[in-house]
Design a protein around this motif. Structure first.
Motif, PDB file in Angstrom:
ATOM      1  N   VAL A   1       1.243  27.340  -9.653  1.00 29.28           N
ATOM      2  CA  VAL A   1       0.981  26.661  -8.383  1.00 29.28           C
ATOM      3  C   VAL A   1      -0.251  25.772  -8.511  1.00 29.28           C
ATOM      4  CG1 VAL A   1       0.426  27.002  -5.946  1.00 29.28           C
ATOM      5  CG2 VAL A   1       2.112  28.472  -7.047  1.00 29.28           C
ATOM      6  N   GLY A   2      -1.284  26.273  -9.150  1.00 23.89           N
ATOM      7  CA  GLY A   2      -2.488  25.474  -9.369  1.00 23.89           C
ATOM      8  C   GLY A   2      -2.228  24.279 -10.270  1.00 23.89           C
ATOM      9  N   GLU A   3      -1.425  24.485 -11.309  1.00 26.53           N
ATOM     10  CA  GLU A   3      -1.084  23.378 -12.207  1.00 26.53           C
ATOM     11  C   GLU A   3      -0.276  22.316 -11.475  1.00 26.53           C
ATOM     12  OE1 GLU A   3      -2.050  22.795 -15.346  1.00 26.53           O
ATOM     13  OE2 GLU A   3      -3.254  24.619 -15.333  1.00 26.53           O
ATOM     14  N   LEU A   4       0.645  22.747 -10.605  1.00 28.67           N
ATOM     15  CA  LEU A   4       1.439  21.804  -9.825  1.00 28.67           C
ATOM     16  C   LEU A   4       0.558  21.020  -8.859  1.00 28.67           C
ATOM     17  CD1 LEU A   4       4.207  20.655  -9.053  1.00 28.67           C
ATOM     18  CD2 LEU A   4       4.416  22.514  -7.413  1.00 28.67           C
ATOM     19  N   ALA A   5      -0.384  21.699  -8.226  1.00 29.60           N
ATOM     20  CA  ALA A   5      -1.307  21.013  -7.316  1.00 29.60           C
ATOM     21  C   ALA A   5      -2.156  20.005  -8.077  1.00 29.60           C
ATOM     22  CB  ALA A   5      -2.190  22.026  -6.602  1.00 29.60           C
ATOM     23  N   ASN A   6      -2.647  20.389  -9.245  1.00 21.80           N
ATOM     24  CA  ASN A   6      -3.444  19.485 -10.069  1.00 21.80           C
ATOM     25  C   ASN A   6      -2.626  18.268 -10.498  1.00 21.80           C
ATOM     26  OD1 ASN A   6      -5.499  18.452 -11.602  1.00 21.80           O
ATOM     27  ND2 ASN A   6      -5.192  19.861 -13.311  1.00 21.80           N
ATOM     28  N   LEU A   7      -1.387  18.495 -10.897  1.00 25.74           N
ATOM     29  CA  LEU A   7      -0.511  17.394 -11.287  1.00 25.74           C
ATOM     30  C   LEU A   7      -0.251  16.461 -10.116  1.00 25.74           C
ATOM     31  CD1 LEU A   7       1.336  16.153 -13.489  1.00 25.74           C
ATOM     32  CD2 LEU A   7       3.142  17.626 -12.613  1.00 25.74           C
ATOM     33  N   SER A   8      -0.038  17.004  -8.925  1.00 23.39           N
ATOM     34  CA  SER A   8       0.221  16.188  -7.740  1.00 23.39           C
ATOM     35  C   SER A   8      -0.980  15.320  -7.389  1.00 23.39           C
ATOM     36  CB  SER A   8       0.569  17.077  -6.547  1.00 23.39           C
ATOM     37  OG  SER A   8       1.717  17.835  -6.816  1.00 23.39           O
ATOM     38  N   VAL A   9      -2.175  15.897  -7.452  1.00 24.09           N
ATOM     39  CA  VAL A   9      -3.384  15.133  -7.145  1.00 24.09           C
ATOM     40  C   VAL A   9      -3.601  14.037  -8.188  1.00 24.09           C
ATOM     41  CG1 VAL A   9      -5.898  15.286  -6.992  1.00 24.09           C
ATOM     42  CG2 VAL A   9      -4.474  16.968  -5.843  1.00 24.09           C
ATOM     43  N   ASN A  10      -3.407  14.363  -9.459  1.00 25.04           N
ATOM     44  CA  ASN A  10      -3.562  13.354 -10.505  1.00 25.04           C
ATOM     45  C   ASN A  10      -2.549  12.227 -10.344  1.00 25.04           C
ATOM     46  OD1 ASN A  10      -5.699  14.616 -11.741  1.00 25.04           O
ATOM     47  ND2 ASN A  10      -4.418  15.737 -13.189  1.00 25.04           N
ATOM     48  N   LEU A  11      -1.318  12.560  -9.970  1.00 21.36           N
ATOM     49  CA  LEU A  11      -0.284  11.545  -9.763  1.00 21.36           C
ATOM     50  C   LEU A  11      -0.634  10.646  -8.587  1.00 21.36           C
ATOM     51  CD1 LEU A  11       2.493  10.491 -10.635  1.00 21.36           C
ATOM     52  CD2 LEU A  11       3.497  12.107  -9.046  1.00 21.36           C
ATOM     53  N   ALA A  12      -1.115  11.232  -7.491  1.00 23.20           N
ATOM     54  CA  ALA A  12      -1.499  10.434  -6.325  1.00 23.20           C
ATOM     55  C   ALA A  12      -2.674   9.524  -6.646  1.00 23.20           C
ATOM     56  CB  ALA A  12      -1.841  11.357  -5.154  1.00 23.20           C
ATOM     57  N   CYS A  13      -3.652  10.039  -7.385  1.00 22.22           N
ATOM     58  CA  CYS A  13      -4.804   9.206  -7.774  1.00 22.22           C
ATOM     59  C   CYS A  13      -4.382   8.081  -8.699  1.00 22.22           C
ATOM     60  CB  CYS A  13      -5.865  10.063  -8.460  1.00 22.22           C
ATOM     61  SG  CYS A  13      -6.703  11.194  -7.340  1.00 22.22           S
ATOM     62  N   ALA A  14      -3.497   8.369  -9.640  1.00 22.11           N
ATOM     63  CA  ALA A  14      -3.028   7.330 -10.556  1.00 22.11           C
ATOM     64  C   ALA A  14      -2.240   6.258  -9.822  1.00 22.11           C
ATOM     65  CB  ALA A  14      -2.172   7.952 -11.655  1.00 22.11           C
ATOM     66  N   LYS A  15      -1.438   6.659  -8.821  1.00 20.45           N
ATOM     67  CA  LYS A  15      -0.659   5.694  -8.045  1.00 20.45           C
ATOM     68  C   LYS A  15      -1.585   4.791  -7.237  1.00 20.45           C
ATOM     69  CE  LYS A  15       1.967   4.912  -4.049  1.00 20.45           C
ATOM     70  NZ  LYS A  15       1.144   3.947  -3.319  1.00 20.45           N
ATOM     71  N   ASN A  16      -2.584   5.390  -6.593  1.00 18.91           N
ATOM     72  CA  ASN A  16      -3.523   4.605  -5.802  1.00 18.91           C
ATOM     73  C   ASN A  16      -4.348   3.672  -6.682  1.00 18.91           C
ATOM     74  OD1 ASN A  16      -2.728   5.611  -3.340  1.00 18.91           O
ATOM     75  ND2 ASN A  16      -4.176   7.308  -3.410  1.00 18.91           N
ATOM     76  N   MET A  17      -4.761   4.128  -7.841  1.00 19.36           N
ATOM     77  CA  MET A  17      -5.531   3.280  -8.747  1.00 19.36           C
ATOM     78  C   MET A  17      -4.671   2.140  -9.271  1.00 19.36           C
ATOM     79  SD  MET A  17      -8.374   2.565 -10.099  1.00 19.36           S
ATOM     80  CE  MET A  17      -9.382   3.978  -9.821  1.00 19.36           C
ATOM     81  N   SER A  18      -3.424   2.443  -9.606  1.00 15.45           N
ATOM     82  CA  SER A  18      -2.516   1.396 -10.076  1.00 15.45           C
ATOM     83  C   SER A  18      -2.283   0.354  -8.987  1.00 15.45           C
ATOM     84  CB  SER A  18      -1.184   2.013 -10.508  1.00 15.45           C
ATOM     85  OG  SER A  18      -0.255   1.013 -10.821  1.00 15.45           O
ATOM     86  N   SER A  19      -2.093   0.796  -7.756  1.00 12.08           N
ATOM     87  CA  SER A  19      -1.903  -0.139  -6.649  1.00 12.08           C
ATOM     88  C   SER A  19      -3.154  -0.981  -6.421  1.00 12.08           C
ATOM     89  CB  SER A  19      -1.559   0.623  -5.367  1.00 12.08           C
ATOM     90  OG  SER A  19      -0.355   1.310  -5.509  1.00 12.08           O
ATOM     91  N   HIS A  20      -4.317  -0.359  -6.541  1.00 15.00           N
ATOM     92  CA  HIS A  20      -5.570  -1.089  -6.354  1.00 15.00           C
ATOM     93  C   HIS A  20      -5.762  -2.135  -7.457  1.00 15.00           C
ATOM     94  CE1 HIS A  20      -9.688  -1.884  -5.246  1.00 15.00           C
ATOM     95  NE2 HIS A  20     -10.070  -1.621  -6.492  1.00 15.00           N
ATOM     96  N   LEU A  21      -5.457  -1.763  -8.707  1.00 11.57           N
ATOM     97  CA  LEU A  21      -5.659  -2.688  -9.820  1.00 11.57           C
ATOM     98  C   LEU A  21      -4.685  -3.861  -9.800  1.00 11.57           C
ATOM     99  CD1 LEU A  21      -6.395  -0.207 -12.728  1.00 11.57           C
ATOM    100  CD2 LEU A  21      -8.007  -1.702 -11.556  1.00 11.57           C
ATOM    101  N   THR A  22      -3.501  -3.642  -9.259  1.00 12.31           N
ATOM    102  CA  THR A  22      -2.518  -4.729  -9.205  1.00 12.31           C
ATOM    103  C   THR A  22      -2.545  -5.452  -7.864  1.00 12.31           C
ATOM    104  OG1 THR A  22      -0.798  -3.155  -8.547  1.00 12.31           O
ATOM    105  CG2 THR A  22      -0.998  -3.656 -10.904  1.00 12.31           C
TER     106      THR A  22
END
Length: 106
Positions: A71-92
Motif C-alpha cells: 500500500v505504501g509503495e502504491l501510494a509512493n508510485l501514485s505521488v511520483n506519477l502525479a508529480c512527473a505529470k505536473n512537471m511534464s505539463s509545466h515544462l511543455t
C-alpha cells in the motif's frame, strides 16, 4: 535459383520454407525451461552472495529479508506519477489541471 560469381565469392539465392503448427504443450515446456534458465543463475548467485562473501553476506541477507509494504509503495508510485505529470505539463507549457486526492487513489 540464380548464381553470381565475383572474385572468389559465390552467392546463392534459393527459395524455401517450413510449415509448423502451434502446440500448447510445447509452448508450456519451452516457457518452463526458459524460466529455469532465468531463475537458476539468480538462485546460485544469491546463495553465493549470502553465504561466501564474509562481512558483505550480512548486508545481502538483510536486504533480501526486507519487508515490503504494498500500500505504501502504491501510494509512493501514485505521488511520483502525479508529480512527473505536473512537471511534464509545466515544462511543455500545457495547461495543468490539479490532481485531486480522491481521483489519485481510485
Amino acid at each position: 535459383c540464380r548464381d553470381t560469381y565475383n572474385y572468389g565469392i559465390q552467392i546463392v539465392f534459393s527459395m524455401g520454407g517450413k510449415f509448423g503448427y502451434f502446440g500448447p504443450q510445447i509452448m508450456l515446456s519451452t516457457l518452463g525451461t526458459g524460466l529455469m534458465y532465468i531463475l537458476m543463475p539468480l538462485a546460485i548467485i544469491s546463495f553465493l552472495a549470502m553465504n561466501f562473501l564474509g562481512p558483505f553476506s550480512n548486508v545481502y541477507k538483510s536486504a533480501s529479508r526486507q519487508d515490503v509494504d504494498l500500500v505504501g509503495e502504491l501510494a509512493n508510485l501514485s505521488v511520483n506519477l502525479a508529480c512527473a505529470k505536473n512537471m511534464s505539463s509545466h515544462l511543455t507549457n500545457q495547461r495543468c489541471s490539479k490532481v485531486q486526492q480522491d481521483a489519485m487513489f481510485e
